[in-house]
Write an enzyme that holds these catalytic residues in place. Structure first.
Site: not given
Length: 416
Positions: A90, A183
């Site tokens: 991400d 994350e």
């Protein structure tokens, strides 16, 4: 070791950053956005095309891969432990990651870089550029972030994997790979299957400039303050009104003014007001609390609780309520018993004429949670900088060197 084996890292990186994988801190799903899985499927197919045993957790978005040992001697120390390399898919919610249009700067000469959309990278403002003279760089076009955090790490791990699959004469023990979602919003390894990963030690490849090596991070907590007021007509408010907005300002005034992000660095922690909102009836403050030292971390949390007591004594019990939740802890405690993980990186970097830069992380990584889950996981550099915004960039030269660093580490991490 033939450096041309690592040239593909930049092509991979450019391919990955064009896939929008922005996470969403306001989502109530896991992963927080389905589009992260689009990159996951690409990575899964690439691993399979390389002949690497791999699978994707379609529900939670994790991609796993395993490269078996090619060392025939079962008693070789390198066969007894598995090392994992982990990066996240991400990108930050802080800035758009849609329609990323990377620009390549060949042999950077120290001049101001025109990004586009009125933005420039000026070495006077970003002095790290002065360390990149002669290198090939990848930047944004000024309209999005780049995604080096952490698609540079993914590209480097994938390039390492390709190297081993194409060079069977290079001995190595068992290697595990994992690409994670979310994350950037702090939940990246919450649903990871460590039994499936089956690793003994790991490195996240999620740092910044070349040479970075980190095994200390903040202890972190959030503090939510709710203030209940009493709203009456201001014309007849004397002795009756309790103005929640005023109390919110008063609460904030008790926080130490020298312990804020803009006045701290290195190992200095902080209490940072992230949001304040409200009116006469009700007000809310959100804080983040950070410190590397556990004792100082607890002291900072107690500041908020002590102000809660003070203001409730002044305005009435229940007027102010403080809720503090720990987020993650300093991985140092879990990594220090395994300092060979750090020493081996330093040794390998020095062999490659890379200067090791060991510094505390003023934040957190997946490695912090993983270390407390039983998988000691320090953090390695990626070659990127200026993360989470349009000034983000990465050095191609650094990515190639880091790909080689991963190969050398995986080959020798458990070698006597």
């Amino acid at each position: 070791m033939n450096k041309n084996n690592f040239k593909s890292v930049s092509d991979r990186f450019i391919k990955y950053v064009k896939v929008d994988t922005q996470s969403d801190e306001n989502s109530n799903t896991f992963p927080s956005t389905e589009k992260q899985k689009n990159l996951g499927r690409i990575l899964l197919n690439e691993l399979k095309d390389l002949g690497i045993k791999s699978e994707m957790d379609e529900e939670n978005g994790y991609v796993y891969g395993w490269i078996p040992s090619n060392i025939e001697n079962e008693n070789d120390e390198r066969n007894k432990k598995t090392i994992a390399f982990i990066s996240h898919m991400d990108t930050s919610p802080s800035f758009s990651g849609e329609n990323v249009n990377p620009k390549i700067i060949r042999k950077y000469n120290g001049e101001i870089i025109e990004l586009g959309h009125g933005l420039v990278l000026d070495p006077k403002e970003f002095p790290l550029l002065n360390n990149l003279l002669g290198q090939d760089l990848i930047t944004t076009d000024g309209s999005t972030l780049l995604g080096a955090d952490d698609k540079a790490g993914i590209a480097e791990i994938m390039t390492m994997a390709e190297y081993f699959m194409n060079n069977s004469d290079i001995e190595h023990g068992p290697i595990a790979i994992c690409f994670t979602p979310d994350e950037e919003i702090g939940v990246g390894v919450d649903k990871i299957d460590l039994d499936k990963l089956n690793a003994d030690f790991a490195y996240t490849v999620d740092g910044d400039i070349l040479g970075g090596l980190e095994y200390e991070n903040f202890n972190a907590a959030s503090g939510e303050v709710l203030i209940k007021g009493k709203s009456v007509h201001p014309g007849s408010a004397k002795g009756v009104m309790i103005n929640a907005g005023d109390i919110a300002v008063e609460f904030a005034s008790y926080m130490p003014s020298d312990q804020v992000p803009q006045k701290t660095e290195g190992y200095e922690g902080f209490i940072s007001l992230q949001e304040i909102k409200g009116d006469v009836s009700e007000a809310h403050l959100s804080y983040i609390i950070r410190d590397h030292d556990m004792e100082k971390f607890e002291e900072k949390k107690s500041i908020l609780k002590n102000v809660e007591v003070k203001l409730n004594e002044k305005y009435g019990q229940g007027c102010v309520s403080v809720k503090i939740e720990d987020s993650y802890y300093n991985m140092k405690e879990k990594v220090e018993p395994h300092m060979f993980l750090i020493e081996k990186v330093k040794e390998t970097m020095e062999e490659m004429e890379i200067e090791p830069r060991i510094s505390p992380i003023r934040g957190g990584t997946d490695g912090a949670k993983l270390s407390y889950m039983g998988l000691p996981t320090p953090n390695l550099c990626t070659g990127g900088m200026n993360f989470h915004g349009p000034y983000e960039l990465v050095s191609i030269d650094a990515m190639e060197k880091i790909s080689e660093l991963l190969v050398r580490l995986a080959s020798n991490i458990f070698k006597n």
